[in-house]
Design a protein around this motif. Structure first.
Motif, short mmCIF file in Angstrom:
data_model
loop_
_atom_site.label_atom_id
_atom_site.label_comp_id
_atom_site.label_asym_id
_atom_site.label_seq_id
_atom_site.Cartn_x
_atom_site.Cartn_y
_atom_site.Cartn_z
N ASN A 10 0.82 -1.22 0.00
CA ASN A 10 0.00 0.00 0.00
C ASN A 10 0.85 1.26 0.00
OD1 ASN A 10 -2.37 -1.48 0.01
ND2 ASN A 10 -2.52 -1.49 2.24
N ASN A 11 2.10 1.16 0.41
CA ASN A 11 2.97 2.33 0.49
C ASN A 11 3.76 2.59 -0.78
OD1 ASN A 11 2.71 0.95 3.26
ND2 ASN A 11 3.26 3.03 3.81
N ILE A 12 4.01 1.56 -1.58
CA ILE A 12 4.92 1.76 -2.70
C ILE A 12 4.35 2.66 -3.80
CG2 ILE A 12 6.21 -0.35 -2.25
CD1 ILE A 12 4.88 -1.63 -4.64
N THR A 13 3.05 2.82 -3.82
CA THR A 13 2.47 3.74 -4.81
C THR A 13 2.84 5.19 -4.50
OG1 THR A 13 0.42 3.90 -3.54
CG2 THR A 13 0.52 2.23 -5.27
N GLN A 14 3.31 5.45 -3.29
CA GLN A 14 3.67 6.81 -2.88
C GLN A 14 5.13 7.14 -3.15
OE1 GLN A 14 2.50 7.16 1.24
NE2 GLN A 14 0.58 6.10 0.84
N LEU A 15 5.91 6.19 -3.64
CA LEU A 15 7.33 6.45 -3.90
C LEU A 15 7.46 7.49 -5.01
CD1 LEU A 15 8.75 2.81 -3.80
CD2 LEU A 15 8.95 4.58 -2.04
N GLU A 16 8.27 8.49 -4.76
CA GLU A 16 8.48 9.56 -5.75
C GLU A 16 9.85 9.49 -6.39
OE1 GLU A 16 7.56 13.28 -3.88
OE2 GLU A 16 5.52 12.65 -3.36
N MET A 17 10.78 8.77 -5.75
CA MET A 17 12.12 8.68 -6.32
C MET A 17 12.14 7.61 -7.42
SD MET A 17 11.80 6.33 -3.83
CE MET A 17 12.27 6.91 -2.25
N PRO A 18 13.12 7.67 -8.32
CA PRO A 18 13.22 6.63 -9.35
C PRO A 18 13.44 5.25 -8.71
CG PRO A 18 14.64 8.49 -9.87
CD PRO A 18 14.14 8.70 -8.47
N VAL A 19 12.75 4.25 -9.20
CA VAL A 19 12.89 2.88 -8.73
C VAL A 19 13.22 2.03 -9.95
CG1 VAL A 19 11.70 0.91 -7.70
CG2 VAL A 19 11.25 3.23 -6.86
N HIS A 20 14.31 1.29 -9.87
CA HIS A 20 14.75 0.46 -11.00
C HIS A 20 14.71 -1.00 -10.57
CE1 HIS A 20 15.93 4.19 -12.87
NE2 HIS A 20 16.51 4.51 -11.72
N LEU A 21 13.93 -1.78 -11.27
CA LEU A 21 13.73 -3.19 -10.95
C LEU A 21 14.44 -4.04 -11.99
CD1 LEU A 21 9.92 -2.67 -10.43
CD2 LEU A 21 11.57 -3.02 -8.58
N ILE A 22 15.29 -4.94 -11.54
CA ILE A 22 16.03 -5.83 -12.43
C ILE A 22 15.85 -7.25 -11.91
CG2 ILE A 22 18.29 -6.46 -13.38
CD1 ILE A 22 19.20 -3.56 -12.79
N THR A 23 15.36 -8.14 -12.77
CA THR A 23 15.19 -9.55 -12.38
C THR A 23 15.74 -10.45 -13.48
OG1 THR A 23 12.98 -9.76 -13.32
CG2 THR A 23 13.12 -9.05 -11.03
N GLY A 24 15.90 -11.71 -13.11
CA GLY A 24 16.32 -12.72 -14.08
C GLY A 24 15.12 -13.43 -14.68
N GLN A 25 15.21 -13.72 -15.94
CA GLN A 25 14.11 -14.35 -16.68
C GLN A 25 13.62 -15.64 -16.02
OE1 GLN A 25 15.35 -15.70 -20.54
NE2 GLN A 25 13.30 -16.25 -21.18
N HIS A 26 14.52 -16.43 -15.48
CA HIS A 26 14.13 -17.72 -14.91
C HIS A 26 13.68 -17.63 -13.45
CE1 HIS A 26 15.36 -19.54 -18.58
NE2 HIS A 26 16.64 -19.21 -18.42
N ASP A 27 13.70 -16.45 -12.89
CA ASP A 27 13.21 -16.24 -11.53
C ASP A 27 11.76 -15.75 -11.63
OD1 ASP A 27 12.68 -15.67 -8.90
OD2 ASP A 27 14.46 -14.42 -8.60
N GLU A 28 10.87 -16.68 -11.87
CA GLU A 28 9.48 -16.33 -12.16
C GLU A 28 8.81 -15.59 -11.00
OE1 GLU A 28 7.29 -19.69 -13.59
OE2 GLU A 28 8.85 -20.22 -15.03
N LYS A 29 9.06 -16.03 -9.78
CA LYS A 29 8.42 -15.41 -8.61
C LYS A 29 8.76 -13.93 -8.51
CE LYS A 29 8.21 -15.56 -3.57
NZ LYS A 29 8.66 -16.23 -2.36
N PHE A 30 10.05 -13.61 -8.55
CA PHE A 30 10.46 -12.21 -8.37
C PHE A 30 10.23 -11.38 -9.64
CE2 PHE A 30 12.29 -14.05 -4.61
CZ PHE A 30 12.05 -13.06 -3.66
N THR A 31 10.24 -12.01 -10.79
CA THR A 31 9.91 -11.28 -12.02
C THR A 31 8.44 -10.88 -11.99
OG1 THR A 31 11.67 -12.30 -13.31
CG2 THR A 31 9.81 -11.41 -14.54
#
Length: 75
Positions: A10-31
Motif C-alpha cells: 500500500n505504500n509503494i504507490t507513494q514512492l516519488e524517487m526513481p525505482v529500478h527493478l532488475i530480475t532474471g528471466q528464470h526467476d518467475e516469482k520475483f519477475t
C-alpha cells in the motif's frame, strides 16, 4: 525472511524517487513481483535479464553492470 515481513504494498504507490527493478528471466516469482511493482510505482523502470535466475548480478554481471551504468547516466 520473506513471508514474515509486514506488507508495504500500500505504500509503494507513494514512492516519488526513481525505482529500478532488475530480475532474471528464470526467476518467475520475483519477475512477477517486479512486474506488479512496476505497474503501480509511478517512477519505476523494469528490466528482465534473459537466461538467468535469481542472482542476476552473479549470473550475468556484464549485462547487470550495463543496466546500472545506463540508469546512472540518466540521473
Amino acid at each position: 525472511g520473506t513471508g514474515t515481513q509486514l506488507s508495504l504494498w500500500n505504500n509503494i504507490t507513494q514512492l516519488e524517487m526513481p525505482v529500478h527493478l532488475i530480475t532474471g528471466q528464470h526467476d518467475e516469482k520475483f519477475t512477477d513481483t517486479a512486474r506488479q511493482m512496476n505497474d503501480i510505482i509511478p517512477s519505476s523502470t523494469f528490466n528482465v535479464v534473459p537466461a538467468v535466475g535469481h542472482t542476476v548480478h552473479l549470473e550475468s554481471p556484464m549485462i547487470t553492470a550495463s543496466l546500472i551504468d545506463e540508469i546512472i547516466s540518466q540521473q
